[in-house]
Design an enzyme around this catalytic site. Structure first.
Site, PDB file in Angstrom:
ATOM      1  N   HIS A 173      44.307  43.682  24.423  1.00 11.12           N
ATOM      2  CA  HIS A 173      45.462  44.047  25.258  1.00 11.12           C
ATOM      3  C   HIS A 173      46.752  43.309  24.838  1.00 11.12           C
ATOM      4  CE1 HIS A 173      47.688  45.114  28.893  1.00 11.12           C
ATOM      5  NE2 HIS A 173      47.892  43.830  29.117  1.00 11.12           N
ATOM      6  N   GLU A 185      54.728  47.102  44.197  1.00  7.58           N
ATOM      7  CA  GLU A 185      55.544  47.692  43.130  1.00  7.58           C
ATOM      8  C   GLU A 185      56.333  48.920  43.573  1.00  7.58           C
ATOM      9  OE1 GLU A 185      53.856  47.280  39.155  1.00  7.58           O
ATOM     10  OE2 GLU A 185      54.885  49.126  38.582  1.00  7.58           O
ATOM     11  N   ARG A 229      34.823  48.968  52.187  1.00  5.35           N
ATOM     12  CA  ARG A 229      36.276  48.996  52.448  1.00  5.35           C
ATOM     13  C   ARG A 229      36.964  47.647  52.270  1.00  5.35           C
ATOM     14  NH1 ARG A 229      34.661  52.206  56.789  1.00  5.35           N
ATOM     15  NH2 ARG A 229      34.679  54.401  56.199  1.00  5.35           N
ATOM     16  N   HIS A 237      50.422  50.147  26.358  1.00  5.22           N
ATOM     17  CA  HIS A 237      49.317  50.948  26.912  1.00  5.22           C
ATOM     18  C   HIS A 237      49.111  52.224  26.083  1.00  5.22           C
ATOM     19  CE1 HIS A 237      49.656  49.046  31.212  1.00  5.22           C
ATOM     20  NE2 HIS A 237      49.056  48.260  30.352  1.00  5.22           N
ATOM     21  N   LYS A 288      46.549  43.227  41.476  1.00  9.76           N
ATOM     22  CA  LYS A 288      46.307  44.549  40.886  1.00  9.76           C
ATOM     23  C   LYS A 288      44.877  44.567  40.357  1.00  9.76           C
ATOM     24  CE  LYS A 288      50.810  46.197  39.360  1.00  9.76           C
ATOM     25  NZ  LYS A 288      51.629  46.595  38.208  1.00  9.76           N
ATOM     26  N   HIS A 300      54.889  47.184  28.257  1.00  9.02           N
ATOM     27  CA  HIS A 300      53.540  47.686  28.544  1.00  9.02           C
ATOM     28  C   HIS A 300      53.419  49.204  28.379  1.00  9.02           C
ATOM     29  CE1 HIS A 300      52.867  43.636  29.783  1.00  9.02           C
ATOM     30  NE2 HIS A 300      51.719  43.868  30.361  1.00  9.02           N
ATOM     31  N   LYS A 360      55.599  34.934  38.088  1.00 11.23           N
ATOM     32  CA  LYS A 360      54.876  36.118  38.590  1.00 11.23           C
ATOM     33  C   LYS A 360      54.759  36.071  40.111  1.00 11.23           C
ATOM     34  CE  LYS A 360      51.211  39.369  38.167  1.00 11.23           C
ATOM     35  NZ  LYS A 360      50.214  40.033  37.364  1.00 11.23           N
ATOM     36  N   GLU A 415      51.806  37.300  26.846  1.00 12.55           N
ATOM     37  CA  GLU A 415      52.241  37.472  28.249  1.00 12.55           C
ATOM     38  C   GLU A 415      53.090  36.268  28.699  1.00 12.55           C
ATOM     39  OE1 GLU A 415      51.867  40.275  29.924  1.00 12.55           O
ATOM     40  OE2 GLU A 415      49.999  41.227  29.319  1.00 12.55           O
ATOM     41  N   ASN A 435      55.973  44.754  33.641  1.00 14.33           N
ATOM     42  CA  ASN A 435      55.395  45.655  32.642  1.00 14.33           C
ATOM     43  C   ASN A 435      56.290  45.809  31.423  1.00 14.33           C
ATOM     44  OD1 ASN A 435      52.808  46.512  33.369  1.00 14.33           O
ATOM     45  ND2 ASN A 435      53.686  47.645  35.088  1.00 14.33           N
ATOM     46  N   ARG A 484      58.858  44.804  40.844  1.00 12.88           N
ATOM     47  CA  ARG A 484      57.641  44.300  40.184  1.00 12.88           C
ATOM     48  C   ARG A 484      57.392  44.971  38.836  1.00 12.88           C
ATOM     49  NH1 ARG A 484      51.595  42.924  42.571  1.00 12.88           N
ATOM     50  NH2 ARG A 484      50.649  42.631  40.525  1.00 12.88           N
TER      51      ARG A 484
HETATM   52  P1  NAD Z   1      38.931  40.050  28.252  1.00 10.80           P
HETATM   53  O1  NAD Z   1      38.629  39.942  29.664  1.00 10.80           O
HETATM   54  O2  NAD Z   1      38.275  41.146  27.470  1.00 10.80           O
HETATM   55  O3  NAD Z   1      38.596  38.662  27.552  1.00 10.80           O
HETATM   56  C1  NAD Z   1      38.822  38.527  26.179  1.00 10.80           C
HETATM   57  C2  NAD Z   1      37.562  38.054  25.415  1.00 10.80           C
HETATM   58  O4  NAD Z   1      37.383  36.657  25.653  1.00 10.80           O
HETATM   59  C3  NAD Z   1      36.285  38.718  25.856  1.00 10.80           C
HETATM   60  O5  NAD Z   1      35.466  38.913  24.731  1.00 10.80           O
HETATM   61  C4  NAD Z   1      35.659  37.682  26.806  1.00 10.80           C
HETATM   62  O6  NAD Z   1      34.261  37.806  26.888  1.00 10.80           O
HETATM   63  C5  NAD Z   1      36.044  36.413  26.123  1.00 10.80           C
HETATM   64  N1  NAD Z   1      36.156  35.236  26.968  1.00 10.80           N
HETATM   65  C6  NAD Z   1      36.632  35.152  28.231  1.00 10.80           C
HETATM   66  N2  NAD Z   1      36.758  33.870  28.579  1.00 10.80           N
HETATM   67  C7  NAD Z   1      36.320  33.130  27.543  1.00 10.80           C
HETATM   68  C8  NAD Z   1      36.233  31.744  27.292  1.00 10.80           C
HETATM   69  N3  NAD Z   1      36.675  30.839  28.167  1.00 10.80           N
HETATM   70  N4  NAD Z   1      35.728  31.322  26.109  1.00 10.80           N
HETATM   71  C9  NAD Z   1      35.322  32.235  25.172  1.00 10.80           C
HETATM   72  N5  NAD Z   1      35.432  33.550  25.339  1.00 10.80           N
HETATM   73  C10 NAD Z   1      35.924  33.992  26.509  1.00 10.80           C
HETATM   74  O7  NAD Z   1      40.511  40.212  27.989  1.00 10.80           O
HETATM   75  P2  NAD Z   1      41.788  39.563  28.686  1.00 10.80           P
HETATM   76  O8  NAD Z   1      42.810  39.510  27.622  1.00 10.80           O
HETATM   77  O9  NAD Z   1      41.469  38.353  29.440  1.00 10.80           O
HETATM   78  O10 NAD Z   1      42.227  40.695  29.749  1.00 10.80           O
HETATM   79  C11 NAD Z   1      42.669  41.950  29.339  1.00 10.80           C
HETATM   80  C12 NAD Z   1      42.581  42.906  30.507  1.00 10.80           C
HETATM   81  O11 NAD Z   1      43.429  42.447  31.553  1.00 10.80           O
HETATM   82  C13 NAD Z   1      43.034  44.303  30.167  1.00 10.80           C
HETATM   83  O12 NAD Z   1      42.113  45.226  30.688  1.00 10.80           O
HETATM   84  C14 NAD Z   1      44.356  44.444  30.890  1.00 10.80           C
HETATM   85  O13 NAD Z   1      44.648  45.765  31.248  1.00 10.80           O
HETATM   86  C15 NAD Z   1      44.141  43.570  32.075  1.00 10.80           C
HETATM   87  N6  NAD Z   1      45.372  43.088  32.715  1.00 10.80           N
HETATM   88  C16 NAD Z   1      45.467  43.218  34.058  1.00 10.80           C
HETATM   89  C17 NAD Z   1      46.586  42.752  34.704  1.00 10.80           C
HETATM   90  C18 NAD Z   1      46.651  42.816  36.209  1.00 10.80           C
HETATM   91  O14 NAD Z   1      47.718  42.559  36.772  1.00 10.80           O
HETATM   92  N7  NAD Z   1      45.572  43.125  36.884  1.00 10.80           N
HETATM   93  C19 NAD Z   1      47.618  42.153  33.995  1.00 10.80           C
HETATM   94  C20 NAD Z   1      47.488  42.025  32.621  1.00 10.80           C
HETATM   95  C21 NAD Z   1      46.350  42.504  31.976  1.00 10.80           C
HETATM   96  N1  GLY Z   2      50.747  42.846  35.059  1.00  9.17           N
HETATM   97  C1  GLY Z   2      51.689  43.581  35.817  1.00  9.17           C
HETATM   98  C2  GLY Z   2      51.637  43.311  37.280  1.00  9.17           C
HETATM   99  O1  GLY Z   2      50.840  42.533  37.765  1.00  9.17           O
HETATM  100  O2  GLY Z   2      52.409  43.868  37.993  1.00  9.17           O
END
Ligand code: NAD
Ligand code: GLY
Length: 371
Positions: free
Chosen positions: A272, A244, A128, A259, A150, A255, A234, A192, A252, A248
């Protein structure tokens, strides 16, 4: 105003996410790990570092140097968005159970947004909820996903459809880790950063435009500054509307379109931030049709995204129907009505259901080559 930078930007800086007793800091800069007083954010003596095969090879040993006083276990997941699933979550939960971790364990999410989202979700639901730290290593994670709490995983029928709100106790964004990031992933993170200028701060957009060459060549001062301003924007939005209920949702921007692209591509081929690049242009086009944005500003965004090497049109095989189908699975659908984020004016976003169905169909028709 965002002007020229002083040399102090080459040092670390701190942004606070104000959420009462759950407030936390984001430490940003070169060697941020050394700046953060990590022990203050760990309550027991056991840590579980969740990372992936690429980041483990690059940074695990360095990071673990900062955890000398703790017993450290690790889970190394395969790379890629495809582990952001209930199966990926189960791997983490099983390892925690097998290792007999209790509620005093702190989980460390070391990696990009994929690791941050799935590990954060594991921290939210394991017994939990346990404490967790975000150590983001991509630009996208440092400016967006590691901040705001999130967490979650994808479902075959929709992106980020299963999750929980769970805030980290600190975010440590070491800008040195960005040096090893592939160019394509760096550009994805910039999309972003650009988003923050569009939705909340036109002067920041102007600043990005003026400093884009420096950012693209990884100038450390400029990067730290861009991450700091992004996190400030942010943090301010999250502090006002953590769960949200309304405002908030402007985070997006683009997005819903993005998405839909990711779901259409089954989370393969495009990253992404690339889907978000196209999504923002589509949301910008809708904002032009609604009169908030000029054609000139639309072109400015398009040029900027192109300079970053980001895509500006949807996958060739994606049809209007594909968009309509996938967009209706968005979390902003309420009572069967899709709400979208648009710009009322440059630097001011709002979420609305009043965009006119015909305007939306016009945007889709303009953008889709396939019918
Ligand atoms: P990712 O985590 O897949 O990383 C991108 C690539 O870079 C991967 O191949 C990873 O292994 C590699 N990598 C990571 N750090 C590295 C480094 N320092 N050097 C070399 N390679 C490295 O992708 P991302 O773009 O970081 O994240 C995308 C995800 O984030 C999506 O799933 C998206 O939905 C999510 N997201 C979440 C939120 C949220 O608020 N939680 C907001 C925006 C995006
Ligand atoms: N990336 C959208 C949020 O954090 O609300």
């Amino acid at each position: 105003m965002h002007k020229s930078l002083s040399s102090s930007e080459s040092k670390c800086c701190r942004v606070c996410v104000s959420l009462g007793i759950r407030s936390y800091s984001i430490i940003i800069g070169p060697n941020a790990m050394e700046e953060a007083v990590i022990a203050d954010h760990i309550f027991g003596h056991r840590l579980m570092v969740v990372t992936n095969e690429i980041v483990e090879r690059l940074y695990f040993e360095t990071v673990v140097q900062n955890f000398k006083d703790f017993q450290v276990d690790k889970i190394v997941l395969p790379d890629g968005e495809n582990i952001k699933t209930l199966e990926g979550l189960n791997v983490i939960l099983s390892a925690l159970l097998k290792g007999r971790h209790d509620r005093t364990t702190t989980l460390v999410a070391l990696g990009g947004g994929v690791i941050g989202d799935v590990a954060g979700f594991a921290a939210a639901v394991y017994q939990r909820g346990i404490n967790f730290l975000q150590v983001p290593t991509t630009l996208l994670a440092q400016v967006d996903s590691a901040v705001g709490g999130k967490t979650g995983v994808n479902h075959a029928l929709g992106k980020n459809m299963i999750g929980a709100s769970h805030q980290p106790s600190i975010v440590i964004s070491d800008t040195m880790t960005l040096k090893t990031l592939p160019k394509r992933e760096f550009a994805a993170g910039l999309s972003e950063v650009i988003k923050y200028g569009l939705i909340a701060d036109k002067c920041f957009f102007d600043w990005i435009e003026d400093n884009l060459d420096g950012l693209l060549s990884h100038d450390s001062n400029l990067l730290t500054y861009a991450i700091r301003v992004s996190c400030q924007i942010k943090a301010s939005i999250v502090s006002q509307d953590e769960t949200e209920q309304g405002h908030r949702a402007i985070l997006n921007f683009g997005h819903t379109f993005g998405h839909a692209i990711e779901t259409f591509l089954q989370y393969r081929d495009w990253v992404h931030g690339e889907a978000i690049s196209v999504g923002m242009l589509m949301a910008m086009r809708l904002s032009v049709l609604l009169g908030g944005i000029s054609e000139t500003d639309f072109e400015r965004l398009k040029v900027m995204l192109k300079r970053c090497g980001l895509p500006t049109s949807p996958p060739r095989l994606m049809t209007v129907q594909d968009f309509n189908l996938n967009m209706m699975r968005d979390k902003k659908v309420m009572g069967g009505q899709l709400r979208l984020v648009i710009l009322e004016t440059f630097g001011l976003a709002t979420v609305t259901a009043e965009y006119g169905a015909s305007n939306l169909q016009k945007v889709l028709t303009i953008n889709c080559v396939a019918q």
